[in-house]
Design an enzyme around this catalytic site. Structure first.
Site, mmCIF file in Angstrom:
data_model
loop_
_atom_site.group_PDB
_atom_site.id
_atom_site.type_symbol
_atom_site.label_atom_id
_atom_site.label_comp_id
_atom_site.label_asym_id
_atom_site.label_seq_id
_atom_site.Cartn_x
_atom_site.Cartn_y
_atom_site.Cartn_z
ATOM 1 N N HIS A 93 -47.641 36.712 8.668
ATOM 2 C CA HIS A 93 -48.200 35.499 9.268
ATOM 3 C C HIS A 93 -47.157 34.391 9.051
ATOM 4 O O HIS A 93 -46.446 34.404 8.044
ATOM 5 C CB HIS A 93 -49.482 35.184 8.475
ATOM 6 C CG HIS A 93 -50.362 34.139 9.039
ATOM 7 N ND1 HIS A 93 -50.117 32.804 8.856
ATOM 8 C CD2 HIS A 93 -51.516 34.228 9.738
ATOM 9 C CE1 HIS A 93 -51.102 32.119 9.440
ATOM 10 N NE2 HIS A 93 -51.965 32.957 9.976
ATOM 11 N N ASP A 113 -50.439 38.482 0.095
ATOM 12 C CA ASP A 113 -51.298 37.647 0.926
ATOM 13 C C ASP A 113 -52.523 38.489 1.293
ATOM 14 O O ASP A 113 -52.429 39.441 2.061
ATOM 15 C CB ASP A 113 -50.514 37.221 2.178
ATOM 16 C CG ASP A 113 -51.378 36.495 3.201
ATOM 17 O OD1 ASP A 113 -52.605 36.414 3.008
ATOM 18 O OD2 ASP A 113 -50.816 36.024 4.202
ATOM 19 N N LYS A 166 -62.362 33.430 5.488
ATOM 20 C CA LYS A 166 -62.257 34.764 6.086
ATOM 21 C C LYS A 166 -63.281 35.724 5.470
ATOM 22 O O LYS A 166 -63.419 36.852 5.904
ATOM 23 C CB LYS A 166 -60.838 35.310 5.902
ATOM 24 C CG LYS A 166 -59.770 34.375 6.477
ATOM 25 C CD LYS A 166 -58.910 34.990 7.539
ATOM 26 C CE LYS A 166 -58.080 33.936 8.227
ATOM 27 N NZ LYS A 166 -56.646 34.216 8.228
ATOM 28 N N GLN A 170 -56.287 38.662 4.922
ATOM 29 C CA GLN A 170 -56.817 39.566 5.941
ATOM 30 C C GLN A 170 -57.432 40.824 5.339
ATOM 31 O O GLN A 170 -58.132 41.557 6.020
ATOM 32 C CB GLN A 170 -55.663 39.939 6.884
ATOM 33 C CG GLN A 170 -56.032 40.187 8.305
ATOM 34 C CD GLN A 170 -56.809 39.072 8.954
ATOM 35 O OE1 GLN A 170 -57.936 39.287 9.377
ATOM 36 N NE2 GLN A 170 -56.255 37.882 9.027
ATOM 37 N N CYS A 201 -50.006 33.695 15.151
ATOM 38 C CA CYS A 201 -49.171 33.173 14.060
ATOM 39 C C CYS A 201 -48.249 34.255 13.515
ATOM 40 O O CYS A 201 -47.939 34.272 12.329
ATOM 41 C CB CYS A 201 -49.996 32.596 12.915
ATOM 42 S SG CYS A 201 -51.033 31.232 13.402
HETATM 43 C C1 LIG Z 1 -55.562 33.437 8.028
HETATM 44 C C2 LIG Z 1 -54.348 33.931 7.377
HETATM 45 C C3 LIG Z 1 -53.499 33.068 6.675
HETATM 46 C C4 LIG Z 1 -53.706 31.584 6.625
HETATM 47 O O1 LIG Z 1 -54.895 31.234 6.009
HETATM 48 P P1 LIG Z 1 -55.298 29.677 5.946
HETATM 49 O O2 LIG Z 1 -56.743 29.715 5.544
HETATM 50 O O3 LIG Z 1 -55.111 29.135 7.328
HETATM 51 O O4 LIG Z 1 -54.426 29.016 4.958
HETATM 52 C C5 LIG Z 1 -52.403 33.617 6.034
HETATM 53 N N1 LIG Z 1 -52.148 34.928 6.078
HETATM 54 C C6 LIG Z 1 -52.944 35.795 6.758
HETATM 55 C C7 LIG Z 1 -52.608 37.248 6.758
HETATM 56 C C8 LIG Z 1 -54.068 35.330 7.432
HETATM 57 O O5 LIG Z 1 -54.842 36.186 8.105
#
Ligand SMILES: *Cc1c(COP(=O)(O)O)cnc(C)c1O
Length: 415
Positions: free
Chosen positions: A132, A209, A235, A212, A373
């Site tokens: 992302h 990260d 999320k 997701q 993104c």
């Molecule tokens: C949504 C997402 C982000 C960003 O999350 P924010 O809540 O906008 O800070 C970063 N990495 C991944 C893989 C995402 O799906």
């Protein structure tokens, strides 16, 4: 993804009952029942979490950690209980390893900023081709500040990382590795256990990260041995603007504070300020108190359903949706790894994804179109973007049928 074979889903999980928890699923869009398939961008909020938010502002609203009065103490207790829930959920060793942030992006920037003083020219940072933008730009900025170099783990046509290439990128110069647990654009589940183990062999720290993965998987940060793990509440059925950073105590002690302000200090004079202990060292200013409390409530909600049940049901949706969509001639799915969450990224031959998304919206169907993104992934496939349908445990096969009909209609109208 974790999948219990032989699990009798129908006995444990009634999607119609679950849907009653989500008021928004009953609204109409353009005169049609809403079909919400943009869960990878943000999830919907169950009334159990909405109730916590209303209850907070109706009964507990106060600033935390500073007041002696009852409201402030009650709000502090709720906020700290939520931190405890998050610790338990992710199986962090210590409570103070959980830092509240405004979300994944904030968490990543906090770590990237902290490493400024720990890196020098010649050091290397490895990121993956599946990232992302929020997981690419902060590292580019860190490289500019420190003279370190960014290396990229390449991907293959299935949308998987080339692990051989990763192993070859690692060296004694590698100081940091940053990979998402699950790709938001394609749904690929990355082999982070291997990635972490190999990075540790050369002494590099690893940030995962989890924005997701957390809607589908319950990560165990100690079992993974992740140095940092970050996610956003929105999320996982929680509110926007709040998230967390898990960091191993040893790393969090090493990193300098990110922002200065109230809450993060032990003592302030004009000559010298000493910083508060963890976690407060990284929590300057008044936080999103209500959001933090609601984050814990959202994890409670999902845990009550159970992540094995969620994953098994979503896997059914994924298999069903994949088969139904592939039956449409000229439809191509991007991201075909065997290890996927319930995300389907696709295109219709010769048709711009944006046009399909617009027609689907007229039919009440919310999908994401564009580069998600993750522009480098689109460049890799040489496409402007995809149509992304991402399913959650409150979606149904009937909704997938509506999507398939909508895509067929779009194809007829646009070709
Ligand atoms: C949504 C997402 C982000 C960003 O999350 P924010 O809540 O906008 O800070 C970063 N990495 C991944 C893989 C995402 O799906």
């Amino acid at each position: 993804m974790p999948f219990l074979s032989g699990l009798d889903l129908s006995a444990m999980f009634n999607v119609e009952d679950i849907r009653k928890d989500f008021p928004i699923l009953y609204r109409k869009v353009n005169g049609k029942p809403l079909v919400y398939f943009d869960n990878a961008a943000t999830s919907q909020t169950p009334k159990q979490v909405i109730d916590v938010i209303v209850d907070y502002y109706s009964n507990y609203n106060a600033n935390i950690h500073r007041g002696v009065h009852t409201l402030s103490q009650e709000a502090t207790d709720l906020y700290e209980q939520s931190r405890k829930k998050i610790q338990t959920h992710f199986n962090a060793k210590f409570l103070h390893e959980i830092i509240f942030t405004s979300g994944t992006t904030h968490s990543i920037n906090l770590v990237a900023n902290g490493f400024t003083s720990l890196l020098k020219k010649g050091d290397e940072i490895i990121v993956s081709a599946l990232e992302h933008h929020s997981n690419i730009v902060p590292w580019q900025m860190l490289c500019e500040r420190t003279g370190a170099t960014l290396k990229v783990i390449p991907m293959n046509l299935e949308g998987e990382l080339e692990i051989e290439a990763y192993n070859n990128l690692l060296s004694k110069n590698t100081k940091l590795v940053f990979v998402n647990h699950v790709s938001n654009a394609l749904g690929t589940v990355n082999p982070i256990e291997h990635i972490i183990d190999e990075a540790h062999k050369v002494g590099a720290a690893v940030l995962i990260d989890g924005a997701q993965s957390c809607p589908h998987i319950k990560p165990d940060v100690q079992a993974l041995d992740a140095d940092f793990y970050v996610t956003s509440a929105h999320k996982v059925c929680g509110p926007t603007g709040v998230g967390m950073l898990y960091g191993k105590e040893s790393w969090l002690k090493k990193l300098p504070p990110y922002q200065g302000g109230g809450e993060m200090i032990a003592e302030v004079t004009f000559e010298k300020t000493t910083y508060a202990d963890l976690p407060h060292k990284f929590e300057a200013g008044t936080p999103n108190i209500c959001g933090g409390i609601a984050f814990g409530a959202a994890l409670d909600y999902m845990n009550a359903i159970g992540f094995d049940t969620i994953a098994a049901y979503e896997n059914e949706l994924l298999e069903y949706g994949t088969a139904q969509l592939l039956a449409i001639e000229g439809l191509k799915i991007y991201g075909t790894s065997k290890h996927k969450t319930s995300v389907i990224s696709f295109n219709l031959e010769g048709i711009h994804p944006y046009d399909v998304g617009t027609i689907l919206d007229k039919l009440g169907i919310a999908v994401r179109t564009g580069h998600h993104c993750a522009q480098p992934i689109m460049d890799f496939y040489k496409i402007p973007g995809t149509i992304r349908a991402s399913f959650s445990f409150y979606n149904t096969k009937a909704e997938i049928d509506a999507l398939v009909e909508g895509v067929k209609k779009a194809k007829m109208m646009l070709s």
